[in-house]
Design a protein around this motif. Sequence first.
Motif, mmCIF file in Angstrom:
data_model
loop_
_atom_site.group_PDB
_atom_site.id
_atom_site.type_symbol
_atom_site.label_atom_id
_atom_site.label_comp_id
_atom_site.label_asym_id
_atom_site.label_seq_id
_atom_site.Cartn_x
_atom_site.Cartn_y
_atom_site.Cartn_z
ATOM 1 N N GLY A 2 0.807 -1.207 0.000
ATOM 2 C CA GLY A 2 0.000 0.000 0.000
ATOM 3 C C GLY A 2 0.839 1.254 0.000
ATOM 4 N N ALA A 3 0.207 2.367 -0.409
ATOM 5 C CA ALA A 3 0.878 3.661 -0.452
ATOM 6 C C ALA A 3 -0.093 4.741 -0.009
ATOM 7 C CB ALA A 3 1.370 3.967 -1.861
ATOM 8 N N SER A 4 0.445 5.783 0.629
ATOM 9 C CA SER A 4 -0.372 6.929 1.023
ATOM 10 C C SER A 4 -0.856 7.653 -0.239
ATOM 11 C CB SER A 4 0.436 7.872 1.910
ATOM 12 O OG SER A 4 1.563 8.357 1.197
ATOM 13 N N ALA A 5 -1.761 8.606 -0.070
ATOM 14 C CA ALA A 5 -2.347 9.307 -1.212
ATOM 15 C C ALA A 5 -1.299 9.968 -2.100
ATOM 16 C CB ALA A 5 -3.366 10.338 -0.728
ATOM 17 N N ASP A 6 -0.259 10.530 -1.501
ATOM 18 C CA ASP A 6 0.778 11.198 -2.292
ATOM 19 C C ASP A 6 1.978 10.294 -2.599
ATOM 20 O OD1 ASP A 6 2.083 11.044 0.149
ATOM 21 O OD2 ASP A 6 2.346 13.213 0.368
ATOM 22 N N GLY A 7 1.930 9.045 -2.151
ATOM 23 C CA GLY A 7 3.014 8.103 -2.416
ATOM 24 C C GLY A 7 4.235 8.269 -1.539
ATOM 25 N N ALA A 8 4.170 9.146 -0.556
ATOM 26 C CA ALA A 8 5.327 9.408 0.307
ATOM 27 C C ALA A 8 5.531 8.330 1.366
ATOM 28 C CB ALA A 8 5.196 10.774 0.972
ATOM 29 N N VAL A 9 4.466 7.576 1.671
ATOM 30 C CA VAL A 9 4.552 6.493 2.660
ATOM 31 C C VAL A 9 4.180 5.188 1.969
ATOM 32 C CG1 VAL A 9 3.671 5.592 4.847
ATOM 33 C CG2 VAL A 9 3.937 8.066 4.536
ATOM 34 N N ILE A 10 5.045 4.199 2.114
ATOM 35 C CA ILE A 10 4.839 2.877 1.528
ATOM 36 C C ILE A 10 4.783 1.871 2.670
ATOM 37 C CG2 ILE A 10 5.792 1.134 -0.043
ATOM 38 C CD1 ILE A 10 5.134 3.824 -1.406
ATOM 39 N N VAL A 11 3.882 0.873 2.564
ATOM 40 C CA VAL A 11 3.798 -0.184 3.581
ATOM 41 C C VAL A 11 3.791 -1.550 2.919
ATOM 42 C CG1 VAL A 11 2.564 1.318 5.204
ATOM 43 C CG2 VAL A 11 1.256 -0.209 3.711
ATOM 44 N N GLY A 12 4.209 -2.553 3.684
ATOM 45 C CA GLY A 12 4.216 -3.915 3.167
ATOM 46 C C GLY A 12 4.848 -4.859 4.156
ATOM 47 N N GLU A 13 5.552 -5.863 3.621
ATOM 48 C CA GLU A 13 6.259 -6.829 4.454
ATOM 49 C C GLU A 13 7.673 -6.990 3.916
ATOM 50 O OE1 GLU A 13 5.757 -11.233 2.856
ATOM 51 O OE2 GLU A 13 3.840 -10.426 3.512
ATOM 52 N N ALA A 14 8.597 -7.247 4.825
ATOM 53 C CA ALA A 14 9.992 -7.463 4.446
ATOM 54 C C ALA A 14 10.618 -8.448 5.415
ATOM 55 C CB ALA A 14 10.759 -6.135 4.477
ATOM 56 N N ARG A 15 11.637 -9.101 4.973
ATOM 57 C CA ARG A 15 12.378 -10.001 5.864
ATOM 58 C C ARG A 15 13.432 -9.190 6.601
ATOM 59 N NH1 ARG A 15 10.956 -15.121 5.562
ATOM 60 N NH2 ARG A 15 10.089 -15.913 3.652
ATOM 61 N N THR A 16 13.518 -9.438 7.912
ATOM 62 C CA THR A 16 14.547 -8.765 8.699
ATOM 63 C C THR A 16 15.885 -9.418 8.399
ATOM 64 O OG1 THR A 16 14.258 -10.239 10.583
ATOM 65 C CG2 THR A 16 12.912 -8.236 10.557
ATOM 66 N N THR A 17 16.958 -8.658 8.433
ATOM 67 C CA THR A 17 18.279 -9.213 8.123
ATOM 68 C C THR A 17 18.817 -10.063 9.255
ATOM 69 O OG1 THR A 17 19.294 -7.181 8.906
ATOM 70 C CG2 THR A 17 18.908 -7.366 6.536
ATOM 71 N N ALA A 18 18.472 -9.743 10.482
ATOM 72 C CA ALA A 18 19.025 -10.460 11.632
ATOM 73 C C ALA A 18 18.493 -11.883 11.746
ATOM 74 C CB ALA A 18 18.729 -9.693 12.924
ATOM 75 N N ASN A 19 17.206 -12.075 11.579
ATOM 76 C CA ASN A 19 16.630 -13.397 11.814
ATOM 77 C C ASN A 19 15.726 -13.884 10.698
ATOM 78 O OD1 ASN A 19 14.466 -11.738 12.201
ATOM 79 N ND2 ASN A 19 14.470 -11.929 14.420
ATOM 80 N N GLN A 20 15.658 -13.153 9.601
ATOM 81 C CA GLN A 20 14.853 -13.514 8.438
ATOM 82 C C GLN A 20 13.373 -13.721 8.741
ATOM 83 O OE1 GLN A 20 15.982 -13.643 5.029
ATOM 84 N NE2 GLN A 20 17.394 -12.354 6.163
ATOM 85 N N LYS A 21 12.864 -13.013 9.732
ATOM 86 C CA LYS A 21 11.431 -13.053 10.038
ATOM 87 C C LYS A 21 10.714 -12.029 9.156
ATOM 88 C CE LYS A 21 11.798 -14.931 14.563
ATOM 89 N NZ LYS A 21 12.982 -14.854 15.301
ATOM 90 N N ILE A 22 9.458 -12.321 8.819
ATOM 91 C CA ILE A 22 8.668 -11.389 8.017
ATOM 92 C C ILE A 22 8.063 -10.351 8.949
ATOM 93 C CG2 ILE A 22 6.643 -11.154 6.544
ATOM 94 C CD1 ILE A 22 7.243 -14.009 5.553
ATOM 95 N N ARG A 23 8.267 -9.084 8.627
ATOM 96 C CA ARG A 23 7.760 -7.992 9.458
ATOM 97 C C ARG A 23 7.073 -6.931 8.607
ATOM 98 N NH1 ARG A 23 10.057 -7.722 14.653
ATOM 99 N NH2 ARG A 23 10.059 -9.860 15.349
ATOM 100 N N ALA A 24 6.001 -6.387 9.174
ATOM 101 C CA ALA A 24 5.339 -5.238 8.562
ATOM 102 C C ALA A 24 6.298 -4.063 8.602
ATOM 103 C CB ALA A 24 4.070 -4.899 9.344
ATOM 104 N N PHE A 25 6.281 -3.266 7.530
ATOM 105 C CA PHE A 25 7.123 -2.072 7.526
ATOM 106 C C PHE A 25 6.354 -0.866 7.020
ATOM 107 C CE2 PHE A 25 7.776 -3.435 3.125
ATOM 108 C CZ PHE A 25 7.704 -2.228 2.433
ATOM 109 N N ARG A 26 6.880 0.279 7.382
ATOM 110 C CA ARG A 26 6.416 1.585 6.901
ATOM 111 C C ARG A 26 7.656 2.313 6.431
ATOM 112 N NH1 ARG A 26 5.913 6.797 9.267
ATOM 113 N NH2 ARG A 26 4.148 7.981 8.464
#
Length: 161
Positions: A2-26
């Motif tokens: 997802g993205a904010s109305a102006d595209g300045a904020v993006i959200v989704g999921e990513a793997r953390t580098t330390a433990n490769q867990k899936i985490r929500a991000f902004r």
Amino acid sequence: YGASADGAVIVGEARTTANQKIRAFRWTATVGMQDLGTIGGLSSEAFAVSADGSVVVGQAQNAANQYHIFRWTVAGGMQDLGPGAAYGVSFDGSAVVGVAPNAVNQIRAFRWTAAAGMHDLGVLSGTSSSTAYGVSANGMAVVGISGDSWGANRAFRWVLC
């Protein structure tokens, strides 16, 4: 996702580098990628963000590794709204929609607001489950699918009267 109305904020999921867990991000250009955490479990996913980027919704595991709906704000962090997943949020972040089990453990589309709490949107006639994927800017109209175990899905539009 997802993205904010102006595209300045993006959200989704990513793997953390330390433990490769899936985490929500902004993500913003100023702050970069921000891990939104969980509600006690191992993973989370962000599916939608409000127009101004201040409210993020999705699903996160709790300490029992069950997926719960979350609503995250810049000021308050991650709030657990109960079992399920949130797929949409209104323009100002006040209405959240998605899927959750109802009181008798049936899979149902929901609309949540701080004032009214969780509202089961029901199903279309002849179907047994529903999921809400989108909500209007003012939070009054919800869209999604209602279907059965054979995959016969039909679109629905629910409007607050």
